[in-house]
Design a protein around this motif. Structure first.
Motif, PDB file in Angstrom:
ATOM      1  N   UNK A  50      37.356 -24.219 -15.335  1.00 32.68           N
ATOM      2  CA  UNK A  50      36.691 -23.584 -14.477  1.00 32.68           C
ATOM      3  C   UNK A  50      37.492 -22.807 -13.439  1.00 32.68           C
ATOM      4  N   UNK A  51      36.914 -21.395 -13.193  1.00 32.88           N
ATOM      5  CA  UNK A  51      37.825 -20.661 -12.209  1.00 32.88           C
ATOM      6  C   UNK A  51      36.880 -19.788 -11.167  1.00 32.88           C
ATOM      7  N   UNK A  52      37.064 -19.484 -10.245  1.00 36.29           N
ATOM      8  CA  UNK A  52      36.291 -18.885  -9.450  1.00 36.29           C
ATOM      9  C   UNK A  52      36.200 -17.184 -10.005  1.00 36.29           C
ATOM     10  N   UNK A  89      39.996 -14.680  -4.035  1.00 34.11           N
ATOM     11  CA  UNK A  89      39.087 -15.941  -3.954  1.00 34.11           C
ATOM     12  C   UNK A  89      39.684 -16.565  -2.729  1.00 34.11           C
ATOM     13  N   UNK A  90      38.526 -17.272  -2.212  1.00 32.35           N
ATOM     14  CA  UNK A  90      38.827 -18.340  -1.116  1.00 32.35           C
ATOM     15  C   UNK A  90      39.680 -19.498  -1.467  1.00 32.35           C
ATOM     16  N   UNK A  91      39.905 -19.565  -3.069  1.00 33.82           N
ATOM     17  CA  UNK A  91      40.724 -20.845  -3.657  1.00 33.82           C
ATOM     18  C   UNK A  91      41.830 -20.308  -4.169  1.00 33.82           C
ATOM     19  N   UNK A  92      42.190 -18.872  -3.697  1.00 38.16           N
ATOM     20  CA  UNK A  92      43.477 -18.354  -4.381  1.00 38.16           C
ATOM     21  C   UNK A  92      44.825 -18.824  -3.936  1.00 38.16           C
ATOM     22  N   UNK A 113      36.539 -24.450 -23.596  1.00 40.20           N
ATOM     23  CA  UNK A 113      35.419 -23.696 -23.117  1.00 40.20           C
ATOM     24  C   UNK A 113      35.816 -23.377 -21.590  1.00 40.20           C
ATOM     25  N   UNK A 114      35.517 -21.855 -21.291  1.00 33.03           N
ATOM     26  CA  UNK A 114      35.832 -21.206 -19.875  1.00 33.03           C
ATOM     27  C   UNK A 114      34.458 -20.855 -19.209  1.00 33.03           C
ATOM     28  N   UNK A 115      34.308 -21.353 -17.965  1.00 31.72           N
ATOM     29  CA  UNK A 115      33.255 -20.711 -17.035  1.00 31.72           C
ATOM     30  C   UNK A 115      33.796 -20.218 -15.546  1.00 31.72           C
ATOM     31  N   UNK A 116      32.845 -19.656 -15.042  1.00 33.96           N
ATOM     32  CA  UNK A 116      33.371 -19.070 -13.642  1.00 33.96           C
ATOM     33  C   UNK A 116      32.261 -19.766 -12.692  1.00 33.96           C
ATOM     34  N   UNK A 117      32.533 -19.685 -11.456  1.00 35.72           N
ATOM     35  CA  UNK A 117      31.794 -20.114 -10.412  1.00 35.72           C
ATOM     36  C   UNK A 117      32.301 -19.000  -9.226  1.00 35.72           C
ATOM     37  N   UNK A 118      31.180 -18.612  -8.316  1.00 39.67           N
ATOM     38  CA  UNK A 118      31.422 -17.730  -7.336  1.00 39.67           C
ATOM     39  C   UNK A 118      31.971 -18.511  -5.995  1.00 39.67           C
ATOM     40  N   UNK A 119      32.515 -17.833  -5.094  1.00 35.05           N
ATOM     41  CA  UNK A 119      32.994 -18.417  -3.780  1.00 35.05           C
ATOM     42  C   UNK A 119      31.986 -19.286  -3.066  1.00 35.05           C
ATOM     43  N   UNK A 160      31.180 -27.479  -8.687  1.00 28.10           N
ATOM     44  CA  UNK A 160      30.253 -26.390  -8.503  1.00 28.10           C
ATOM     45  C   UNK A 160      29.773 -26.209  -9.848  1.00 28.10           C
ATOM     46  N   UNK A 161      30.787 -25.993 -10.905  1.00 26.33           N
ATOM     47  CA  UNK A 161      30.354 -25.746 -12.381  1.00 26.33           C
ATOM     48  C   UNK A 161      29.371 -26.483 -12.859  1.00 26.33           C
ATOM     49  N   UNK A 162      29.407 -28.063 -12.424  1.00 21.03           N
ATOM     50  CA  UNK A 162      28.619 -28.912 -12.833  1.00 21.03           C
ATOM     51  C   UNK A 162      27.366 -28.871 -12.311  1.00 21.03           C
TER      52      UNK A 162
END
Length: 295
Positions: free
Chosen positions: A189-191, A213-216, A236-242, A269-271
């Motif tokens: 999971x990445x922003x 990103x705020x998580x940078x 598997x790769x998924x994205x989440x917003x800030x 966040x992804x979950x």
């Protein structure tokens, strides 16, 4: 590299690293397991890889590294535990909480450049000139194996989990989780706009990526490592917003009283958003080095 490297790492680091607990919970009517790695010494999983790298080869006279914060703190702390001098290069944008802790751990702190890549180039030059060991944050087999001990502990303590979920920066924890997870699928999971692994998987090879990103400060690698990519290329790769990750961070505090940095909330966040497959997921809550104070 395989699970035997993770097992060897676990034996090496056991006298120094903390075995962090898992928490079983129910959220919105669904069961989930949280691996509370933010309780690790130094406040993140990074200590595992730093210790394994310093213990798994010839003892260096001096160690140099570059970091957005957590890896530098881990190297500083590992060097102190092993009575080694250390120098940590960080970008000028490093959060003050992380810079302060690196210096408190006894390392020499050097601020250089606007981004991690610039700090890394300066650290490599320093190591070459001084003959010191340069310890990368993620593109190193011993670092990856050390990070894999986190997943190995999680599945040993919660063997019924069927999916492991981790935040991704340069890929060290992601690759270690694939190796240490006992064959369970790993979700990366990445922003959004801070997605070097997502872009690499789409391209079929590591590529340069934007960092916004705020998580940078924790997930701000501009390019994933070649070794991690080779290990995780089928994950598997998924994205989440800030907005999603900050809401997840706040919810970790409200529901569990877990005060974590933004990057640590990315798996949750992804979950929460329903982007994690499987029946019982284990989310790695990876770091707590933040100045944020819960309201």
């Amino acid at each position: 590299m395989d699970h035997t490297d993770v097992a060897a790492a676990a034996r090496r680091i056991a006298p120094y690293a903390r075995r962090t607990p898992v928490l079983r919970a129910e959220v919105d009517g669904r069961a989930v397991v949280l691996k509370l790695e933010h309780l690790q010494l130094t406040g993140s999983f990074k200590l595992r890889g730093a210790l394994n790298a310093l213990l798994g080869g010839d003892r260096p006279a001096h160690v140099v590294t570059a970091s957005g914060g957590n890896h530098g703190l881990a190297v500083a702390a590992a060097a102190r535990l092993l009575d080694l001098p250390a120098t940590v290069f960080v970008p000028e944008s490093v959060p003050e909480a992380k810079a302060r802790r690196i210096e408190a751990a006894g390392a020499k702190l050097v601020r250089h450049g606007a981004a991690y890549a610039e700090a890394s180039a300066a650290a490599l030059a320093e190591a070459a000139e001084s003959g010191s060991l340069y310890l990368p944050a993620y593109d190193h087999p011993l670092v990856i194996a050390g990070q894999g001990t986190c997943a190995a502990e999680a599945v040993a303590d919660a063997p019924d989990v069927d999916t492991l979920v981790v935040a991704v920066g340069g890929g060290g924890l992601a690759a270690g989780t694939v190796l240490g997870g006992g064959g369970r699928p790993t979700v990366l999971v990445e922003p959004e706009n801070c997605q070097a692994m997502h872009d690499a998987l789409a391209a079929g090879a590591p590529v340069d990526a934007a960092v916004d990103s705020v998580a940078a400060s924790a997930l701000g690698a501009t390019r994933v490592g070649d070794l991690p990519f080779a290990v995780v290329r089928h994950a598997r790769s998924v994205l989440v917003s800030d907005a999603e990750l900050l809401a997840a961070r706040d919810r970790l505090w409200e529901e569990f009283r877990l005060a974590v940095e933004p990057a640590a909330a990315v798996p949750f966040a992804a979950w929460l958003a329903g982007r994690v497959p499987g029946g019982l997921a284990c989310l790695v809550i990876c770091g707590a080095n933040t100045e944020w104070m819960p309201r």
